[in-house]
Scaffold this motif. Structure first.
Motif, PDB file in Angstrom:
ATOM      1  N   LEU A  72      -2.005   9.527  -5.408  1.00 47.29           N
ATOM      2  CA  LEU A  72      -2.350   8.241  -5.990  1.00 47.29           C
ATOM      3  C   LEU A  72      -2.040   7.158  -4.965  1.00 47.29           C
ATOM      4  CD1 LEU A  72      -0.801   8.658  -9.553  1.00 47.29           C
ATOM      5  CD2 LEU A  72      -3.083   9.301  -8.756  1.00 47.29           C
ATOM      6  N   ARG A  73      -3.053   6.396  -4.610  1.00 49.58           N
ATOM      7  CA  ARG A  73      -2.860   5.283  -3.676  1.00 49.58           C
ATOM      8  C   ARG A  73      -2.943   3.991  -4.476  1.00 49.58           C
ATOM      9  NH1 ARG A  73      -2.872   4.753   1.554  1.00 49.58           N
ATOM     10  NH2 ARG A  73      -3.858   6.777   1.910  1.00 49.58           N
ATOM     11  N   LEU A  74      -1.876   3.204  -4.380  1.00 47.73           N
ATOM     12  CA  LEU A  74      -1.859   1.883  -4.993  1.00 47.73           C
ATOM     13  C   LEU A  74      -1.868   0.853  -3.889  1.00 47.73           C
ATOM     14  CD1 LEU A  74       0.663   2.533  -7.849  1.00 47.73           C
ATOM     15  CD2 LEU A  74      -1.651   1.650  -8.134  1.00 47.73           C
ATOM     16  N   SER A  75      -2.814  -0.071  -3.970  1.00 46.92           N
ATOM     17  CA  SER A  75      -2.962  -1.112  -2.956  1.00 46.92           C
ATOM     18  C   SER A  75      -2.972  -2.472  -3.634  1.00 46.92           C
ATOM     19  CB  SER A  75      -4.268  -0.930  -2.181  1.00 46.92           C
ATOM     20  OG  SER A  75      -4.298   0.338  -1.572  1.00 46.92           O
ATOM     21  N   TRP A  76      -2.209  -3.396  -3.086  1.00 46.82           N
ATOM     22  CA  TRP A  76      -2.168  -4.749  -3.625  1.00 46.82           C
ATOM     23  C   TRP A  76      -3.295  -5.567  -3.004  1.00 46.82           C
ATOM     24  CZ3 TRP A  76      -0.816  -7.406  -7.552  1.00 46.82           C
ATOM     25  CH2 TRP A  76      -0.741  -8.794  -7.498  1.00 46.82           C
ATOM     26  N   ASP A  86       0.858  -1.176   0.000  1.00 43.74           N
ATOM     27  CA  ASP A  86       0.000   0.000   0.000  1.00 43.74           C
ATOM     28  C   ASP A  86       0.900   1.233   0.000  1.00 43.74           C
ATOM     29  OD1 ASP A  86      -2.721   1.068   0.138  1.00 43.74           O
ATOM     30  OD2 ASP A  86      -2.133   1.822   2.099  1.00 43.74           O
ATOM     31  N   SER A  87       0.717   2.105  -0.976  1.00 44.14           N
ATOM     32  CA  SER A  87       1.547   3.308  -1.033  1.00 44.14           C
ATOM     33  C   SER A  87       0.703   4.504  -1.454  1.00 44.14           C
ATOM     34  CB  SER A  87       2.709   3.121  -2.010  1.00 44.14           C
ATOM     35  OG  SER A  87       2.233   2.995  -3.338  1.00 44.14           O
ATOM     36  N   LEU A  88       1.143   5.670  -1.037  1.00 39.92           N
ATOM     37  CA  LEU A  88       0.490   6.925  -1.384  1.00 39.92           C
ATOM     38  C   LEU A  88       1.555   7.846  -1.959  1.00 39.92           C
ATOM     39  CD1 LEU A  88      -2.229   8.484  -1.204  1.00 39.92           C
ATOM     40  CD2 LEU A  88      -1.397   9.409   0.962  1.00 39.92           C
ATOM     41  N   VAL A 109      -4.897  -2.065  -7.103  1.00 43.75           N
ATOM     42  CA  VAL A 109      -6.084  -1.223  -7.124  1.00 43.75           C
ATOM     43  C   VAL A 109      -5.642   0.224  -6.899  1.00 43.75           C
ATOM     44  CG1 VAL A 109      -8.292  -0.758  -6.010  1.00 43.75           C
ATOM     45  CG2 VAL A 109      -7.498  -3.109  -6.245  1.00 43.75           C
ATOM     46  N   LEU A 110      -6.150   1.119  -7.730  1.00 40.20           N
ATOM     47  CA  LEU A 110      -5.782   2.532  -7.691  1.00 40.20           C
ATOM     48  C   LEU A 110      -6.908   3.367  -7.110  1.00 40.20           C
ATOM     49  CD1 LEU A 110      -3.949   4.950  -8.670  1.00 40.20           C
ATOM     50  CD2 LEU A 110      -5.295   4.861 -10.784  1.00 40.20           C
ATOM     51  N   SER A 111      -6.542   4.298  -6.230  1.00 46.53           N
ATOM     52  CA  SER A 111      -7.454   5.318  -5.728  1.00 46.53           C
ATOM     53  C   SER A 111      -6.802   6.670  -5.990  1.00 46.53           C
ATOM     54  CB  SER A 111      -7.698   5.163  -4.225  1.00 46.53           C
ATOM     55  OG  SER A 111      -8.287   3.929  -3.955  1.00 46.53           O
ATOM     56  N   ILE A 112      -7.610   7.673  -6.269  1.00 44.79           N
ATOM     57  CA  ILE A 112      -7.095   9.020  -6.523  1.00 44.79           C
ATOM     58  C   ILE A 112      -7.742   9.978  -5.540  1.00 44.79           C
ATOM     59  CG2 ILE A 112      -6.894  10.885  -8.218  1.00 44.79           C
ATOM     60  CD1 ILE A 112      -7.162   8.723 -10.404  1.00 44.79           C
ATOM     61  N   GLY A 134     -10.838   2.106  -6.109  1.00 46.08           N
ATOM     62  CA  GLY A 134     -11.160   0.769  -6.585  1.00 46.08           C
ATOM     63  C   GLY A 134     -10.938   0.520  -8.057  1.00 46.08           C
ATOM     64  N   ILE A 135     -10.075   1.295  -8.705  1.00 42.06           N
ATOM     65  CA  ILE A 135      -9.791   1.084 -10.127  1.00 42.06           C
ATOM     66  C   ILE A 135      -8.770  -0.045 -10.252  1.00 42.06           C
ATOM     67  CG2 ILE A 135      -8.893   2.089 -12.258  1.00 42.06           C
ATOM     68  CD1 ILE A 135      -9.642   4.846 -11.126  1.00 42.06           C
ATOM     69  N   ALA A 136      -9.141  -1.123 -10.906  1.00 41.37           N
ATOM     70  CA  ALA A 136      -8.211  -2.230 -11.134  1.00 41.37           C
ATOM     71  C   ALA A 136      -7.168  -1.801 -12.163  1.00 41.37           C
ATOM     72  CB  ALA A 136      -8.966  -3.459 -11.635  1.00 41.37           C
ATOM     73  N   VAL A 137      -5.900  -1.977 -11.826  1.00 45.01           N
ATOM     74  CA  VAL A 137      -4.807  -1.602 -12.725  1.00 45.01           C
ATOM     75  C   VAL A 137      -4.581  -2.761 -13.694  1.00 45.01           C
ATOM     76  CG1 VAL A 137      -2.381  -0.945 -12.886  1.00 45.01           C
ATOM     77  CG2 VAL A 137      -3.785  -0.107 -10.988  1.00 45.01           C
ATOM     78  N   MET A 138      -5.054  -2.574 -14.913  1.00 45.87           N
ATOM     79  CA  MET A 138      -4.931  -3.579 -15.955  1.00 45.87           C
ATOM     80  C   MET A 138      -3.827  -3.160 -16.927  1.00 45.87           C
ATOM     81  SD  MET A 138      -7.220  -5.465 -14.729  1.00 45.87           S
ATOM     82  CE  MET A 138      -7.198  -6.772 -15.909  1.00 45.87           C
ATOM     83  N   PRO A 139      -3.108  -4.117 -17.492  1.00 43.21           N
ATOM     84  CA  PRO A 139      -2.006  -3.777 -18.392  1.00 43.21           C
ATOM     85  C   PRO A 139      -2.464  -3.087 -19.671  1.00 43.21           C
ATOM     86  CG  PRO A 139      -2.158  -6.171 -18.053  1.00 43.21           C
ATOM     87  CD  PRO A 139      -3.261  -5.539 -17.297  1.00 43.21           C
ATOM     88  N   ASP A 140      -1.705  -2.071 -20.064  1.00 38.03           N
ATOM     89  CA  ASP A 140      -1.909  -1.358 -21.333  1.00 38.03           C
ATOM     90  C   ASP A 140      -3.350  -0.900 -21.547  1.00 38.03           C
ATOM     91  OD1 ASP A 140       0.797  -1.614 -22.056  1.00 38.03           O
ATOM     92  OD2 ASP A 140       0.444  -3.615 -22.883  1.00 38.03           O
ATOM     93  N   THR A 141      -4.015  -0.518 -20.469  1.00 35.80           N
ATOM     94  CA  THR A 141      -5.415  -0.096 -20.529  1.00 35.80           C
ATOM     95  C   THR A 141      -5.565   1.283 -19.893  1.00 35.80           C
ATOM     96  OG1 THR A 141      -6.107  -2.407 -20.306  1.00 35.80           O
ATOM     97  CG2 THR A 141      -7.755  -0.724 -19.825  1.00 35.80           C
ATOM     98  N   PRO A 142      -6.184   2.237 -20.588  1.00 39.74           N
ATOM     99  CA  PRO A 142      -6.448   3.531 -19.966  1.00 39.74           C
ATOM    100  C   PRO A 142      -7.303   3.337 -18.711  1.00 39.74           C
ATOM    101  CG  PRO A 142      -6.868   3.617 -22.322  1.00 39.74           C
ATOM    102  CD  PRO A 142      -6.650   2.173 -21.966  1.00 39.74           C
TER     103      PRO A 142
END
Length: 110
Positions: free
Chosen positions: A25-29, A11-13, A37-40, A51-59
């Motif tokens: 930007l908060r990234l949580s595994w 978990d990082s901010l 998962v990304l939070s802004i 709750g944005i799932a970080v998917m490869p090569d996807t906006p």
């Protein structure tokens, strides 16, 4: 286009300036789903979207334009064409989280 640094932590901010505005930007595994998962948050640490799932090569921001998300686009670039972003991939640099500025969006096909 800027590269967003990602710490090797579950978990990082990270504070970043995107298109002249400050965001966190908060990234949580998520170990059960095995994805990031990304939070802004805005400059006042108010959650804009979570709750944005970080998917490869996807906006990542397109579905959230009705919210006050950054005007550009966040993408997890995957040079080796893998179909997932593993726990260590971002910190190791195997996958790179980038931000494409709003003014550069017209020049980039995402």
């Amino acid at each position: 286009m800027i590269q967003i640094p990602v710490l090797n932590a579950n978990d990082s901010l990270t504070e970043v300036e995107l298109d002249g505005l400050t965001y966190f930007l908060r990234l949580s595994w998520n170990s059960e789903a095995e994805l990031w998962v990304l939070s802004i948050e805005n400059a006042y640490n108010e959650i804009i979207v979570a709750g944005i799932a970080v998917m490869p090569d996807t906006p990542l921001l397109g579905a959230y334009r009705h919210l006050e998300v950054p005007a550009g686009e966040l993408v997890a670039l995957v040079p080796d064409r893998r179909n997932t972003v593993g726990r260590d991939a971002l910190a190791a640099g195997d996958v790179v989280l980038i931000y494409v500025d709003a003014e550069d969006m017209a020049d980039v096909a995402l």
